[in-house]
Motif scaffolding. Structure first.
Motif, PDB file in Angstrom:
ATOM      1  N   GLN A  50       0.818  -1.208   0.000  1.00  0.00           N
ATOM      2  CA  GLN A  50       0.000   0.000   0.000  1.00  0.00           C
ATOM      3  C   GLN A  50       0.852   1.258   0.000  1.00  0.00           C
ATOM      4  N   GLU A  51       1.924   1.251   0.780  1.00  0.00           N
ATOM      5  CA  GLU A  51       2.823   2.410   0.803  1.00  0.00           C
ATOM      6  C   GLU A  51       3.437   2.649  -0.570  1.00  0.00           C
ATOM      7  N   ASN A  52       3.904   1.572  -1.200  1.00  0.00           N
ATOM      8  CA  ASN A  52       4.509   1.710  -2.527  1.00  0.00           C
ATOM      9  C   ASN A  52       3.472   2.036  -3.597  1.00  0.00           C
ATOM     10  N   LEU A  53       2.234   1.560  -3.399  1.00  0.00           N
ATOM     11  CA  LEU A  53       1.171   1.878  -4.349  1.00  0.00           C
ATOM     12  C   LEU A  53       0.886   3.379  -4.344  1.00  0.00           C
ATOM     13  N   TYR A  72       1.398   5.987  -7.607  1.00  0.00           N
ATOM     14  CA  TYR A  72       0.425   6.933  -8.154  1.00  0.00           C
ATOM     15  C   TYR A  72       0.973   8.359  -8.140  1.00  0.00           C
ATOM     16  N   GLU A  73       1.791   8.684  -7.167  1.00  0.00           N
ATOM     17  CA  GLU A  73       2.442   9.998  -7.154  1.00  0.00           C
ATOM     18  C   GLU A  73       3.367  10.140  -8.354  1.00  0.00           C
ATOM     19  N   LEU A  74       4.124   9.083  -8.627  1.00  0.00           N
ATOM     20  CA  LEU A  74       5.019   9.099  -9.791  1.00  0.00           C
ATOM     21  C   LEU A  74       4.222   9.231 -11.080  1.00  0.00           C
ATOM     22  N   LEU A  75       3.137   8.477 -11.172  1.00  0.00           N
ATOM     23  CA  LEU A  75       2.327   8.504 -12.391  1.00  0.00           C
ATOM     24  C   LEU A  75       1.712   9.886 -12.598  1.00  0.00           C
ATOM     25  N   SER A  76       1.276  10.528 -11.531  1.00  0.00           N
ATOM     26  CA  SER A  76       0.700  11.871 -11.638  1.00  0.00           C
ATOM     27  C   SER A  76       1.742  12.858 -12.156  1.00  0.00           C
ATOM     28  N   ALA A  77       2.978  12.720 -11.673  1.00  0.00           N
ATOM     29  CA  ALA A  77       4.052  13.606 -12.137  1.00  0.00           C
ATOM     30  C   ALA A  77       4.312  13.410 -13.629  1.00  0.00           C
ATOM     31  N   ILE A  78       4.280  12.145 -14.079  1.00  0.00           N
ATOM     32  CA  ILE A  78       4.503  11.859 -15.500  1.00  0.00           C
ATOM     33  C   ILE A  78       3.364  12.408 -16.352  1.00  0.00           C
ATOM     34  N   MET A  79       2.127  12.186 -15.921  1.00  0.00           N
ATOM     35  CA  MET A  79       0.973  12.613 -16.697  1.00  0.00           C
ATOM     36  C   MET A  79       0.882  14.136 -16.790  1.00  0.00           C
ATOM     37  N   VAL A  89       7.937   1.147  -9.031  1.00  0.00           N
ATOM     38  CA  VAL A  89       7.834   1.630  -7.652  1.00  0.00           C
ATOM     39  C   VAL A  89       7.338   0.526  -6.724  1.00  0.00           C
ATOM     40  N   LEU A  90       6.570  -0.408  -7.256  1.00  0.00           N
ATOM     41  CA  LEU A  90       6.021  -1.496  -6.451  1.00  0.00           C
ATOM     42  C   LEU A  90       7.055  -2.575  -6.157  1.00  0.00           C
ATOM     43  N   VAL A  91       8.124  -2.619  -6.953  1.00  0.00           N
ATOM     44  CA  VAL A  91       9.186  -3.621  -6.749  1.00  0.00           C
ATOM     45  C   VAL A  91      10.527  -2.886  -6.587  1.00  0.00           C
ATOM     46  N   PRO A  92      10.702  -2.162  -5.478  1.00  0.00           N
ATOM     47  CA  PRO A  92      11.881  -1.302  -5.311  1.00  0.00           C
ATOM     48  C   PRO A  92      13.209  -2.045  -5.257  1.00  0.00           C
ATOM     49  N   VAL A 137      11.548   8.426 -12.668  1.00  0.00           N
ATOM     50  CA  VAL A 137      11.911   7.080 -12.209  1.00  0.00           C
ATOM     51  C   VAL A 137      13.305   7.075 -11.585  1.00  0.00           C
ATOM     52  N   ASP A 138      13.605   6.018 -10.868  1.00  0.00           N
ATOM     53  CA  ASP A 138      14.905   5.842 -10.223  1.00  0.00           C
ATOM     54  C   ASP A 138      15.908   5.352 -11.260  1.00  0.00           C
ATOM     55  N   ALA A 139      16.750   6.240 -11.726  1.00  0.00           N
ATOM     56  CA  ALA A 139      17.674   5.921 -12.817  1.00  0.00           C
ATOM     57  C   ALA A 139      18.702   4.864 -12.426  1.00  0.00           C
ATOM     58  N   SER A 140      18.905   4.648 -11.140  1.00  0.00           N
ATOM     59  CA  SER A 140      19.903   3.668 -10.702  1.00  0.00           C
ATOM     60  C   SER A 140      19.459   2.228 -10.951  1.00  0.00           C
ATOM     61  N   ARG A 141      18.144   2.020 -11.126  1.00  0.00           N
ATOM     62  CA  ARG A 141      17.665   0.655 -11.352  1.00  0.00           C
ATOM     63  C   ARG A 141      16.583   0.559 -12.416  1.00  0.00           C
TER      64      ARG A 141
END
Length: 276
Positions: A76-79, A83-90, A143-146, A167-171
């Motif tokens: 739930q925390e990662n979910l 959604y925060e990441l997706l909102s930034a992209i959109m 984000v769900l599989v950090p 996104v996290d460019a390191s992975r």
């Protein structure tokens, strides 16, 4: 260890990630494996201290990290973060383009597919996942599989550019790639899981299946994709059969099908077409 026993090894590990199980439960999860084969496998895994047996119940050895349990606990925390990441992209991405077949998933469809991919997967949580033709979904899943490595392959450089800052460019690796071209050598065999969402035509399914098999070459892996509905067009039923035949021709075996899962937002170009 032969191929069927290797697959059984992964299934046992995944089953015990979820909870301790007895011999009968493990045998049911291993499908057609014979009891004596499973007994030998469990003995070997116990000797290697991968699992332990106590009163007829098997569980993971304390030295083995349980990635599934952590995935479940932090879901739930990662979910929320996804959604925060997706909102930034959109907020900065372009309108979907018809030439790139850009149909984006709705929130409900995206979340349900994520649960199926990660909870319903018969193998352990993948260390590396590839997404072909589904860049926004790939960014969401990352984000769900950090703890997993994620590769997002797509033909739209504009889409990848919109994703890159979030996104996290390191992975998370973004690869500008058209599936109609040969797969770069360095990407062959990198993935434990592959997901793709191609244009809804039989020839594209054949192509994307081929690329996914190359991405997962030499690994016990799962390949998942969205299959177009039966009423998409008059020949859809026959074309769905062609897609399954292509999958089997590449050595894939059907594990599960889920209906009414993937839902899309109707893109602007489709809305304008319908108005006409």
């Amino acid at each position: 260890m032969n191929q069927s026993m290797k697959l059984a090894y992964y299934v046992v590990m995944r089953s015990l990630e979820r909870s301790p199980q007895n011999f009968k439960q493990l045998l049911e999860n291993c499908h057609s494996l014979f009891p004596d084969q499973l007994s030998l496998l469990l003995k070997e895994m116990t000797n290697k201290r991968l699992i332990k047996e106590d009163g007829g119940d098997y569980s993971l050895d304390i030295s083995i990290p349980n990635r599934w349990r952590k995935l479940h606990a932090d879901w739930q925390e990662n979910l929320d973060k996804a959604y925060e990441l997706l909102s930034a992209i959109m907020g900065k991405i372009h309108l979907p383009h018809c030439l790139d077949y850009e149909w984006w998933f709705s929130h409900s469809g995206r979340e349900k597919m994520a649960e199926i991919l990660l909870y319903g997967n018969p193998l352990p949580v993948p260390e590396t996942i590839t997404f072909l033709g589904s860049p926004l979904f790939g960014a969401f899943i990352s984000v769900l599989v950090p703890e997993s490595r994620v590769y997002i392959l797509d033909k739209s450089k504009a889409t990848l550019d919109a994703i890159s800052d979030s996104v996290d460019a390191s992975r998370v690796s973004l690869v500008h790639y058209n599936a109609e071209h040969p797969l770069p050598q360095e990407l062959i065999g990198i993935a434990d899981m592959a997901f793709f969402d191609p244009p809804w035509y039989a020839e594209y399914y054949d192509l994307f299946l081929r690329r996914s098999v190359q991405l997962t070459f030499g690994r016990h892996s799962t390949v998942s994709f969205v299959l177009f509905p039966i009423l998409t067009r008059p020949t859809s039923l026959q074309e769905r059969k062609q897609a399954f035949e292509a999958a089997m021709s590449y050595g894939l075996s059907l594990f599960a099908m889920e209906s009414h899962v993937a839902h899309y937002l109707t893109p602007h170009f489709e809305q304008e077409t319908l108005k006409q």
